[in-house]
Design an enzyme around this catalytic site. Structure first.
Site, PDB file in Angstrom:
ATOM      1  N   SER A  13       0.955  -1.267   0.000  1.00 41.47           N
ATOM      2  CA  SER A  13      -0.176  -0.088   0.117  1.00 41.47           C
ATOM      3  C   SER A  13       0.948   1.129  -0.040  1.00 41.47           C
ATOM      4  O   SER A  13       2.160   1.310   0.351  1.00 41.47           O
ATOM      5  CB  SER A  13      -0.859   0.072   1.179  1.00 41.47           C
ATOM      6  OG  SER A  13      -0.372   0.487   2.465  1.00 41.47           O
ATOM      7  N   ASP A  14       0.224   2.320  -0.164  1.00 33.02           N
ATOM      8  CA  ASP A  14       0.894   3.694  -0.214  1.00 33.02           C
ATOM      9  C   ASP A  14       0.850   4.023   1.550  1.00 33.02           C
ATOM     10  O   ASP A  14       0.054   3.336   2.157  1.00 33.02           O
ATOM     11  CB  ASP A  14       0.239   4.716  -0.758  1.00 33.02           C
ATOM     12  CG  ASP A  14       1.386   5.661  -1.317  1.00 33.02           C
ATOM     13  OD1 ASP A  14       2.353   5.872  -0.504  1.00 33.02           O
ATOM     14  OD2 ASP A  14       1.321   6.556  -2.418  1.00 33.02           O
ATOM     15  N   TYR A  15       1.197   5.082   1.659  1.00 39.54           N
ATOM     16  CA  TYR A  15       1.513   5.575   3.342  1.00 39.54           C
ATOM     17  C   TYR A  15       0.144   5.394   3.900  1.00 39.54           C
ATOM     18  O   TYR A  15      -0.735   6.356   3.418  1.00 39.54           O
ATOM     19  CB  TYR A  15       2.224   6.804   3.347  1.00 39.54           C
ATOM     20  CG  TYR A  15       2.757   7.453   4.381  1.00 39.54           C
ATOM     21  CD1 TYR A  15       4.042   7.247   4.758  1.00 39.54           C
ATOM     22  CD2 TYR A  15       2.123   7.601   5.575  1.00 39.54           C
ATOM     23  CE1 TYR A  15       4.842   7.658   5.895  1.00 39.54           C
ATOM     24  CE2 TYR A  15       2.701   7.878   7.003  1.00 39.54           C
ATOM     25  CZ  TYR A  15       3.965   8.044   6.934  1.00 39.54           C
ATOM     26  OH  TYR A  15       4.483   8.343   8.215  1.00 39.54           O
ATOM     27  N   ALA A  16      -0.193   4.574   4.976  1.00 41.84           N
ATOM     28  CA  ALA A  16      -1.379   4.518   5.537  1.00 41.84           C
ATOM     29  C   ALA A  16      -2.583   4.400   4.672  1.00 41.84           C
ATOM     30  O   ALA A  16      -3.616   4.632   5.080  1.00 41.84           O
ATOM     31  CB  ALA A  16      -1.508   5.559   6.585  1.00 41.84           C
TER      32      ALA A  16
END
Length: 722
Positions: free
Chosen positions: A264-267
């Site tokens: 995933s991307d950040y959070a």
């Protein structure tokens, strides 16, 4: 390590250990140093030391000594001794910074792009990194979005060629080899078309547009064997990409056969709750697991929810295991089980970082990426007379662009230094103060003083643009003009009778219409990297003949955005009739200020005599290219195709191939393109990849607007065989 051993390791893990293998955190978490700039929901999560001892990967660490220690400390306490993966945003350079990817697209030179990525990989691997979050294969059409700088532009063909070249440059034949790192193609999918050009915003498009324009570049990176894929923040068909079964299960895994790691991307997993597709962390984890998300970056959904989800029967252990197995296979592919430190080596780090070879590669890439947009005889600079230099980019090393990892602006040569070396005492500077950080973010108004200080200069170079920190992530803008005092400086020098040479430093196409008429020459330098100042000086002084071609169209104004060359025609095209009831504006043409593929040279080229051949079962296009000028140079011959009549609307033209060629003065060559069935194909209403017999326009030229066209008829296979 063979696959059986990986399966044994997976079977031996506790559920908590699996969840932590699927979690990526900041290195500061290991030493209880929570970074002050920590964003997102990780501020709310707390991890016990026992959990950190089984973490799978680390985000954003750097330095061989630090990473060796981090790996050693981790392996001392880890039960299964599974090594950490170190990943970072090494987008266009580690310490030696190459031009931003949008600029690299302007080279139209995949081999050079591959060479640049190879140099980047050597530095990053010596510093201990295993994975780079690059290439960014997002197609971009809206320069208001700050992250257009990370893309190679608005065209699927060019974007795909460059993305594949970067993957090859990073990974080589084997990412486990010395000096290589694993590539993570991002952001899957369609992140480059957020509504209003606003960062993290909704993306909404038809599936046909998604497949024809936005997916091809990711697929080319996958074909080049990219080891990882990162999902995007946006929605696709109202579903966030991080839990999209359409994207991750159907297209990526089933159709394309990708068997690598998805991160995933950040959070972004936690953010499923903000998207209102998950009521709580449990549902966010459930949906991401079902979609096949292997690693969650910088939040604790997996760590905190997998046990409960499994107990409640909402996910299966086999779904968890498939994620863990892919993570372990990546670590094995990189050779980390045999050598957890891989290439981390302080001595090698000192040797390769910022070395002469890499700086020369950066200089070559920067020279080929710069685009000469206008020249009324002002360039190259003459051999006599004083030359003025002004503007906020005249005496600064802030030429690297966003996401430059460990770049060193303080060690980067300035344009003033590079020109001083070539021009000596002929160079005169004025009004070189940098941008202010607050307020109107302009440069100080020293225009009157500058005009006086440069009064004896016939030619004045204005090094202008946008601040480096206004490009990249979270840097969307609605105003793409030069700042007030930069425009005022150009106006004043023009009114004083100077020949104005505008050198533009930016991470996106800017709105330069208000000053274009007052400039005798315009060189788009982008953010050109560590050797960018020398590259610009080479072009300005005539030591290098510019050959860059635009990878993204320039708008006439912001109200025209998005503007791009491969548009669909309408039932009332602007060119069809003279009345008002057509698709157009009352105050602006539909065409861009400068189109995709456009660029000037210090010599002149002609491209014509297009011929089509069907010999030997092959469909080929031939065109003659001649250097009619007085110096050698490179140009880019471009092949476009239009399907005249199809079952769905097709673009007015699509780039299908290109050749960058070098010609001596007076030299003429015959350039050949083979037209394949793939070039004539598209996704129909049933999402099937088809080609339909009929009429096609074959176009060749030196940019997307000035083309020569031949219409051909391609019959069905049975008719061809008959």
């Amino acid at each position: 390590m063979d696959r059986n051993r990986i399966l044994e390791l997976t079977a031996d893990m506790t559920l908590e250990e699996k969840a932590m293998q699927m979690t990526q955190l900041s290195p500061d978490m290991f030493y209880h140093r929570c970074p002050s700039n920590l964003t997102g929901p990780l501020r709310e999560w707390r991890f016990e030391d026992e959990q950190l001892q089984e973490i799978g990967s680390v985000l954003g660490p750097s330095g061989a000594a630090y990473l060796r220690k981090l790996q050693e400390d981790y392996l001392e306490t880890s039960r299964q001794k599974i090594p950490l993966l170190f990943m970072s945003d090494v987008i266009h350079g580690y310490v030696t910074i190459m031009p931003i990817p949008l600029a690299q697209g302007c080279t139209f030179n995949p081999k050079l792009c591959e060479e640049a990525a190879e140099a980047v990989a050597r530095e990053a691997s010596a510093a201990g990194l295993h994975v780079t979050f690059s290439p960014m294969a997002d197609l971009v059409r809206d320069p208001r979005w700050g992250r257009v700088m990370e893309s190679c532009g608005e065209d699927p063909c060019l974007n795909g060629r460059m993305a594949a070249a970067m993957v090859r440059g990073y990974q080589g034949e084997d990412p486990a080899d010395k000096g290589r790192i694993a590539a993570c193609v991002k952001h899957f999918a369609a992140y480059g078309q957020p509504e209003g050009g606003r960062e993290y915003n909704t993306v909404d498009m038809s599936r046909g547009v998604l497949r024809d324009f936005y997916l091809p570049a990711y697929r080319e990176a996958i074909k080049a064997k990219a080891a990882l894929v990162m999902t995007s923040f946006n929605t696709v068909e109202r579903v966030p990409a991080s839990c999209s079964k359409l994207l991750l299960r159907r297209i990526l895994r089933q159709e394309w056969g990708f068997d690598g790691v998805v991160i995933s991307d950040y959070a972004a997993v936690e953010e499923l709750m903000n998207h209102s597709v998950a009521a709580d962390a449990l549902e966010a984890g459930e949906k991401s697991i079902h979609a096949g998300m292997d690693i969650e970056m910088m939040s604790g959904v997996y760590a905190g929810s997998l046990k409960t989800l499994l107990e409640q029967g909402r996910i299966t252990e086999s779904e968890i295991d498939e994620c863990v197995i892919r993570i372990l296979e990546l670590k094995n592919k990189l050779g980390l089980f045999e050598n957890p430190w891989k290439d981390a080596d302080e001595q090698e780090e000192k040797k390769v970082i910022y070395c002469r070879e890499h700086l020369e590669t950066a200089r070559k890439a920067a020279r080929e990426s710069m685009v000469l947009l206008k020249n009324q005889g002002a360039l190259p600079l003459s051999d006599s007379g004083q030359v003025g230099l002004a503007g906020p980019f005249a005496c600064t090393g802030n030429l690297l662009g966003g996401w430059h990892c460990e770049g060193r602006p303080e060690n980067t040569r300035t344009l003033g230094e590079a020109l001083e070396e070539k021009l000596g005492g002929r160079l005169v500077t004025a009004m070189t103060q940098p941008f202010s950080w607050g307020g109107d973010r302009d440069v100080p108004d020293m225009v009157e003083e500058a005009a006086l200080g440069l009064k004896d200069c016939e030619v004045c170079i204005v090094a202008a643009g946008e601040p480096e920190w206004e490009t990249g992530e979270a840097s969307s803008k609605t105003n793409l003009r030069l700042s007030k005092n930069q425009e005022k400086l150009i106006h004043a020098l023009h009114e004083a009778g100077k020949r104005v040479v505008l050198v533009l430093f930016s991470g996106r196409p800017l709105e330069i219409g208000p000053v274009l008429e007052e400039c005798d020459a315009v060189l788009q330098a982008w953010f050109p990297g560590s050797a960018g100042a020398d590259a610009a000086a080479d072009i300005l002084c005539g030591d290098y003949n510019p050959s860059g071609r635009l990878s993204m169209s320039f708008p006439r104004n912001v109200g025209q955005i998005p503007v791009y060359y491969n548009y669909y025609n309408t039932g009332r095209p602007a060119e069809a009739k003279a009345d008002s009831y057509v698709t157009g504006y009352r105050d602006c043409p539909n065409s861009p200020l400068f189109p995709f593929g456009y660029g000037l040279s210090y010599t002149d080229f002609t491209c014509g005599g297009l011929e089509i051949s069907r010999e030997g079962g092959k469909l080929q296009a031939f065109v003659r290219v001649r250097n009619t000028g007085k110096r050698s140079g490179k140009t880019v011959v471009q092949l476009y195709i239009r399907d005249v009549s199809a079952s769905v609307v097709r673009p007015m033209k699509e780039l299908k191939d290109f050749r960058k060629v070098f010609l001596e003065p007076g030299e003429e060559i015959r350039v050949e393109f083979t037209i394949t069935e793939d070039m004539l194909s598209f996704y129909n209403e049933e999402e099937k990849w088809v080609w339909e017999p009929g009429e096609f326009d074959i176009m060749t030229g030196l940019d997307s607007e000035q083309v020569e066209t031949r219409r051909i008829v391609v019959p069905a296979q049975a008719d061809r065989e008959a």
